[in-house]
Design a protein around this motif. Structure first.
Motif, short mmCIF file in Angstrom:
data_model
loop_
_atom_site.label_atom_id
_atom_site.label_comp_id
_atom_site.label_asym_id
_atom_site.label_seq_id
_atom_site.Cartn_x
_atom_site.Cartn_y
_atom_site.Cartn_z
N GLU A 1 4.32 12.38 -9.59
CA GLU A 1 3.68 12.16 -8.30
C GLU A 1 4.63 11.46 -7.32
O GLU A 1 5.30 10.50 -7.66
N ARG A 2 4.69 12.00 -6.12
CA ARG A 2 5.48 11.37 -5.04
C ARG A 2 4.54 10.55 -4.18
O ARG A 2 3.38 10.91 -3.97
N THR A 3 5.04 9.41 -3.70
CA THR A 3 4.20 8.53 -2.90
C THR A 3 4.90 8.16 -1.58
O THR A 3 6.13 8.22 -1.48
N LYS B 1 0.84 -1.20 0.00
CA LYS B 1 0.00 0.00 0.00
C LYS B 1 0.87 1.24 0.00
O LYS B 1 1.79 1.38 0.81
N THR B 2 0.57 2.14 -0.94
CA THR B 2 1.24 3.45 -0.97
C THR B 2 0.17 4.52 -1.04
O THR B 2 -0.92 4.30 -1.55
N PHE B 3 0.52 5.70 -0.50
CA PHE B 3 -0.37 6.85 -0.58
C PHE B 3 0.32 7.96 -1.35
O PHE B 3 1.52 8.20 -1.15
N PRO B 4 -0.40 8.67 -2.22
CA PRO B 4 0.21 9.81 -2.91
C PRO B 4 0.44 10.96 -1.93
O PRO B 4 -0.36 11.18 -1.02
#
Length: 612
Positions: free
Chosen positions: A308-310, A297-300
């Motif tokens: 975009e960085r995550t 799981k990654t979040f922006p």
């Protein structure tokens, strides 16, 4: 340091407590205990000067400083974490030179669970729980002579709680704290104040010893209460019998006056910890209720010219939870425990494969569950609507065990506080037929007695359980496997929570930097830890066996007492007394119960020794 004289506090016409007298000395570490609503937080407010008592006085000796951490406070988001913590030194005449401030700040905030990289981030980027940690850190940096802490562990993970308890235990200043974390107060405190029946009782012992003394006190109260009730009944019986006889008029009046002079003996609030609450039966699930394979799981975070960085929460999570297993998710806040739960509940997207097994019925408790309650219903109606079968006859007992006793059960849901709504949502969940139970921080709004009721219910639950919690005492004896979240990974540890913590202490050493000689020197300590683990495991096994046998004996004694009462009624009649078989049965039951009591006393003594 603080002298309290004849302190009383009332809300409207209802007194919380009255006539309190005590002194807090310079090295006292005091646990303030009692059921919710008895006035623990109110007493802390009075000691801090935030609230005035109805009567009485709080005298603080000259020059002494008091620091107070409330459960809820207004937080400001105008600075970085470091600069916010620096306000602690600016707010007092600090004896620490300014060039050392950063070192003290860093040490304390890291102890509270912050990474060093977090210290120059704006406080606005952090959740309310993390900002409360900043406030606690500021309070510790101020080093007041007396610390007043209201539920300081509510927003801390296990590692931060351990850091705080070590800090407070080694600190020479006075502490008064309210906490539902039994392990925490046992480690920190050396004195216990209990608020009960409108009084503050001072036990000059640690919490565990207080529990023993409180039980002895309550048993003495019950004996005195029963004797008094017997005396009152006898006096009333005399009055009723001779009220209208002129020759007895003077004696009747004497008895009336005697009755008026009797001061009723109060018995401390009933202990509800032994309430047996069982989940309703549910269908059997498949052998593997949950399987994760390579879950990530990654979040922006932000989008800029580079794309975009995550933020990576975790990756390659691979685990299998079998039917009837009880496991804990632990780790620092923000490492992904709740995130994985949301993935299991299919509330957020994720990468990898996650399978919920055949015929799995999930019961999920999270803070937002409380918001799904029907505001138009009363507390009682909310539970009455989901209760089935025999449990309907015990709704009031269940509500009382979770601090909704008496008129509290008549409240509308819409007027409940956040904590009250969470408790109500928990009760509702306990009455629903499920076979996979997922609890996210279930104990945050429960007192110790309520936690005991919940813990026993989960232990007796024959389904599968996942608990996200920082409460070691609650998890101890409840889970048999621990999943540690941290650094983007989820690591499986076999054994209970204290086995995990012991392993963590060993793993936290920098093994790679040790020379072969140092590693060899470390082996006796590691072996001692393993021996201690085996010894503890064997002791816990013996405790469980004794508790089971004691419960069986208590059941037989209870059945025997019930039959003796039936025989008493029958044998008290001329016809019954003529039955030789019944007389023989009575004598045999009495003899058997005497032997059972001897065994019960011996086993109870053995159990008490094992638990010391």
């Amino acid at each position: 340091m603080i002298a309290v004289e004849n302190l009383s506090i009332e809300f409207g016409t209802r007194p919380l407590f009255s006539g309190a007298n005590f002194v807090i000395n310079s090295k006292d570490k005091i646990a303030l205990v009692g059921k919710n609503g008895v006035g623990k937080s109110t007493l802390l407010k009075i000691l801090s000067g935030v609230q005035e008592p109805t009567s009485g006085a709080v005298n603080i000796t000259g020059g002494e400083t008091v620091g107070y951490l409330p459960q809820v406070m207004k937080l400001q988001d105008e600075t970085t974490v470091r600069d916010e913590a620096k306000k602690a030194f600016l707010a007092m005449e600090s004896f620490i030179a300014p060039e050392r401030w950063d070192g003290e700040i860093e040490k304390t905030l890291v102890g509270m669970g912050f990474d060093r990289a977090d210290l120059d981030r704006p406080t606005a980027e952090f959740s309310g729980g993390w900002r409360m940690r900043i406030e606690l850190a500021k309070l510790l940096l101020m080093k007041p002579d007396v610390l007043l802490l209201d539920e300081p562990t509510n927003h801390l993970d296990i590692e931060s709680i351990q850091w705080l308890e070590n800090f407070l235990a080694k600190n020479s200043r006075a502490v008064v704290l309210v906490s539902h974390d039994r392990a925490f107060i046992n480690k920190v405190t050396n004195r216990t104040f209990e608020i009960t029946c409108g009084k503050i009782i001072d036990y000059r012992v640690k919490y565990d010893k207080y529990l023993v003394l409180r039980e002895e006190r309550r048993e003495a109260q019950l004996r005195a209460y029963r004797n008094q009730q017997k005396e009152i009944a006898e006096i009333q019986q005399f009055i009723d019998r001779f009220r209208y006889q002129a020759t007895k008029a003077q004696q009747v009046q004497q008895r009336v006056k005697q009755l008026e002079k009797i001061v009723p003996i109060e018995v401390d609030e009933v202990d509800t910890r032994h309430l047996n609450l069982k989940f309703p039966p549910a269908q059997r699930s498949g052998d593997f209720p949950l399987i994760c394979e390579g879950v990530a799981k990654t979040f922006p975070i932000t989008a800029d010219s580079t794309g975009e960085r995550t933020h990576l929460v975790f990756k390659d999570v691979t685990l299998t939870i079998k039917r009837a297993e009880k496991v804990a998710f632990v780790g620092k806040n923000g490492e992904g425990k709740t995130t994985l739960v949301k993935c299991i509940m299919n509330q957020i997207p994720f990468d990898g494969e996650l399978k919920v097994g055949h015929n799995v019925q999930i019961g999920y408790f999270a803070q937002n569950q409380a918001q799904l309650l029907d505001d138009t219903l009363t507390v009682f109606q909310t539970i009455d609507n989901v209760a089935k079968g025999d449990i309907r006859t015990r709704i009031k007992d269940i509500l009382g065990a979770f601090m909704f006793g008496g008129r509290e059960s008549e409240k509308k849901v819409k007027v409940l506080s956040g904590g009250e709504r969470s408790r109500l949502a928990m009760i509702k969940l306990l009455l629903e037929p499920v076979n996979l139970l997922i609890l996210d921080e279930p104990t945050n709004h429960l007192d110790m007695d309520s936690k005991d009721v919940l813990k026993e219910a989960i232990k007796a639950f024959d389904g599968t359980v996942i608990v996200v919690s920082h409460d070691r005492e609650f998890l101890d004896g409840l889970v048999e496997k621990v999943y540690e979240f941290g650094g983007g990974k989820v690591v499986e540890h076999l054994g209970g929570i204290y086995d995990f913590l012991r392993t963590k202490n060993i793993e936290s050493l920098d093994q790679l930097s040790l020379s072969p000689t140092q590693k060899e020197a470390e082996q006796p300590a590691i072996k001692a830890n393993k021996d201690d683990w085996k010894e503890r495991k064997e002791r816990n096994k013996k405790i469980a066996q004794l508790e089971k046998r004691i419960k069986e004996i208590e059941g037989r004694i209870e059945n025997g007492e019930r039959r003796l009462k039936e025989l008493d009624v029958i044998l008290s009649t001329p016809e019954g007394a003529a039955h030789i078989d019944l007389c023989t049965e009575y004598a045999e039951i009495k003899q058997s119960m005497d032997k059972e009591m001897e065994v019960w006393e011996q086993m109870s003594s053995d159990l008490e020794k094992l638990k010391l």
